[in-house]
Design an enzyme around this catalytic site. Structure first.
Site, PDB file in Angstrom:
ATOM      1  N   GLU A  32       0.877  -1.169   0.000  1.00 27.00           N
ATOM      2  CA  GLU A  32       0.000   0.000   0.000  1.00 27.00           C
ATOM      3  C   GLU A  32       0.915   1.220   0.000  1.00 27.00           C
ATOM      4  OE1 GLU A  32      -2.441   2.495   3.322  1.00 27.00           O
ATOM      5  OE2 GLU A  32      -2.623   0.314   3.445  1.00 27.00           O
ATOM      6  N   ARG A  36       0.821  10.303   0.325  1.00 23.60           N
ATOM      7  CA  ARG A  36       1.117  11.513   1.086  1.00 23.60           C
ATOM      8  C   ARG A  36       2.506  12.074   0.812  1.00 23.60           C
ATOM      9  NH1 ARG A  36       0.557   7.935   6.404  1.00 23.60           N
ATOM     10  NH2 ARG A  36       2.609   7.004   6.449  1.00 23.60           N
ATOM     11  N   LYS A 120     -10.755  -0.721   7.048  1.00 25.99           N
ATOM     12  CA  LYS A 120      -9.488  -0.521   7.754  1.00 25.99           C
ATOM     13  C   LYS A 120      -9.830  -0.062   9.170  1.00 25.99           C
ATOM     14  CE  LYS A 120      -5.338   2.360   7.513  1.00 25.99           C
ATOM     15  NZ  LYS A 120      -4.521   3.189   6.613  1.00 25.99           N
TER      16      LYS A 120
END
Length: 183
Positions: A32, A36, A120
């Site tokens: 993943e 950012r 999540k």
């Protein structure tokens, strides 16, 4: 989907290949890549090109624009720290799995309304970890969790032993694989 989803922060594009090679060497076929950093989109594109057999997704996706950019770069799944209905819509339109961060009953109910049954649970260690997820599974037996935050080689087996755990995530897996490859 793999049962371990390493959260990968690529700050410099040149780190993409060595990081993914280390994950593969550690027996992990998934990543993943967080959205950012300035090079996240390029890192996803490079990762999906160089490692087509790996399950490469985008994490920390907080809006539809980022989601579209991640999908255009080749992301095979999308993860958010919270629930975004706009991101859910883009993922549904593109047939891509979306794993939103949900830690409260209200957030889980919103996810279920959107047809999402895998969420999540972040940050897991702050919101009660396995104990909290087990309590939430009572009213939501159809939900599976991807806990992230505070999970490492010391407690991973405890998490993976529970049938409501879809996968576990975290940055510790990247660090462990990189350390093993450097030895």
């Amino acid at each position: 989907m793999d049962r371990i989803i390493p959260v990968v922060v690529i700050k410099d594009l040149k780190d993409t290949e060595p990081t993914l090679k280390a994950l593969k060497a550690g027996g992990i076929n998934c990543a993943e890549i967080t959205f950012r950093t300035a090079c996240a989109e390029d890192a996803i594109a490079l990762a999906t090109k160089k490692f087509p057999d790996m399950n490469i997704g985008a994490g920390t996706v907080v809006n539809a624009e980022q989601c579209n950019r991640a999908l255009n770069a080749g992301a095979k799944f999308i993860v958010s720290p919270g629930l975004s209905e706009d991101v859910a819509k883009v993922c549904k339109e593109n047939g891509v799995s979306y794993f939103p961060g949900c830690v409260t009953p209200t957030e889980i109910m919103r996810a279920l309304d959107l047809g999402i049954t895998v969420v999540k649970f972040f940050p897991s260690n702050v919101y009660g970890g396995l104990k909290a997820m087990k309590a939430l599974s009572g009213p939501f037996p159809q939900v599976k969790f991807i806990p992230t935050g505070g999970i490492d080689s010391g407690n991973i087996d405890e998490y993976l032993a529970w049938d409501k755990i879809y996968a576990v995530g975290g940055s510790s897996f990247v660090k462990e694989c990189l350390e093993k490859c450097q030895k």
